[in-house]
Scaffold this active site. Sequence first.
Site, mmCIF file in Angstrom:
data_model
loop_
_atom_site.group_PDB
_atom_site.id
_atom_site.type_symbol
_atom_site.label_atom_id
_atom_site.label_comp_id
_atom_site.label_asym_id
_atom_site.label_seq_id
_atom_site.Cartn_x
_atom_site.Cartn_y
_atom_site.Cartn_z
ATOM 1 N N LYS A 10 0.767 -1.194 0.009
ATOM 2 C CA LYS A 10 0.014 0.028 0.191
ATOM 3 C C LYS A 10 0.865 1.128 0.022
ATOM 4 O O LYS A 10 2.200 1.215 0.235
ATOM 5 C CB LYS A 10 -0.874 -0.125 1.113
ATOM 6 C CG LYS A 10 -1.955 -1.124 1.142
ATOM 7 C CD LYS A 10 -2.942 -0.960 2.247
ATOM 8 C CE LYS A 10 -3.951 -2.233 2.260
ATOM 9 N NZ LYS A 10 -4.962 -2.150 3.173
ATOM 10 N N TYR A 50 -12.244 -2.730 -4.004
ATOM 11 C CA TYR A 50 -12.642 -3.087 -2.534
ATOM 12 C C TYR A 50 -14.238 -2.897 -2.649
ATOM 13 O O TYR A 50 -15.006 -2.587 -1.419
ATOM 14 C CB TYR A 50 -12.189 -1.812 -1.837
ATOM 15 C CG TYR A 50 -10.810 -2.022 -1.078
ATOM 16 C CD1 TYR A 50 -10.559 -3.350 -0.611
ATOM 17 C CD2 TYR A 50 -9.682 -1.375 -1.524
ATOM 18 C CE1 TYR A 50 -9.090 -3.543 0.033
ATOM 19 C CE2 TYR A 50 -8.414 -1.556 -1.064
ATOM 20 C CZ TYR A 50 -8.162 -2.698 -0.198
ATOM 21 O OH TYR A 50 -6.750 -3.045 0.103
ATOM 22 N N ASN A 113 -1.855 0.018 6.713
ATOM 23 C CA ASN A 113 -1.512 -1.065 7.373
ATOM 24 C C ASN A 113 -0.442 -1.756 6.300
ATOM 25 O O ASN A 113 -0.509 -3.135 6.334
ATOM 26 C CB ASN A 113 -2.760 -1.874 7.641
ATOM 27 C CG ASN A 113 -3.617 -2.349 6.656
ATOM 28 O OD1 ASN A 113 -3.456 -2.125 5.330
ATOM 29 N ND2 ASN A 113 -4.391 -3.549 6.984
ATOM 30 N N HIS A 116 -2.049 -5.517 1.658
ATOM 31 C CA HIS A 116 -3.220 -6.406 1.390
ATOM 32 C C HIS A 116 -2.928 -7.757 0.941
ATOM 33 O O HIS A 116 -2.032 -7.776 0.175
ATOM 34 C CB HIS A 116 -4.232 -5.574 0.407
ATOM 35 C CG HIS A 116 -5.388 -6.446 0.117
ATOM 36 N ND1 HIS A 116 -6.741 -6.345 0.659
ATOM 37 C CD2 HIS A 116 -5.380 -7.264 -1.028
ATOM 38 C CE1 HIS A 116 -7.299 -7.375 -0.006
ATOM 39 N NE2 HIS A 116 -6.795 -7.813 -1.003
ATOM 40 N N GLU A 127 -9.477 -11.113 -7.751
ATOM 41 C CA GLU A 127 -8.352 -10.050 -7.506
ATOM 42 C C GLU A 127 -7.158 -10.109 -8.459
ATOM 43 O O GLU A 127 -6.787 -8.954 -8.812
ATOM 44 C CB GLU A 127 -7.747 -9.920 -5.969
ATOM 45 C CG GLU A 127 -8.986 -9.562 -4.934
ATOM 46 C CD GLU A 127 -8.598 -9.410 -3.502
ATOM 47 O OE1 GLU A 127 -9.219 -8.954 -2.715
ATOM 48 O OE2 GLU A 127 -7.349 -9.951 -3.309
#
Length: 141
Positions: A10, A50, A113, A116, A127
């Site tokens: 990320k 998402y 965070n 993913h 995905e």
Amino acid sequence: GIERTLSIIKPDAVAKNVIGKIYSRFETNGLTVIAAKMAWLSPQEAGAFYAVHKERPFFKDLVAFMISGPVMVQVLEGESAIAKNRELMGATDPKKAEAGTIRADFAESIDANAVHGSDGEETAKNEIAFFFPAMSVYSGR
Ligand code: CMP
């Protein structure tokens, strides 16, 4: 068995210059990078990726964060790759992540965070297809 999973480094971790350190964890734990690209997602792309979280209260912040800078997207392949990647990442909330996991070591908050990873076989398939056409996935197997 051998699985594939979709991984995203990320914007927070890309900005921290730890792409290599995170790749190293994948590689030393039996996961092989078989497709990769850097991308700066549009709001539409991040929202579509998402979409499953669209009704959640954190959706807007999640999309805003994911478009705040470039991300590194990869397909990882290996024995039980989906669970293995989730084990390496640690808990979604870095404050709850086990010591030595990617999120414990590199992440700041539940939004920022660091990584993913797909949460199941069906999600992984969808995905991976979202980011990579089959011809851009280079399995050595
Ligand atoms: P990720 O694995 O990318 O999937 C959805 C993301 O939403 C998650 O990591 C977190 O970064 C973010 N998020 C923010 N708040 C929450 C929450 N309360 N529960 C789950 N995910 C959250």
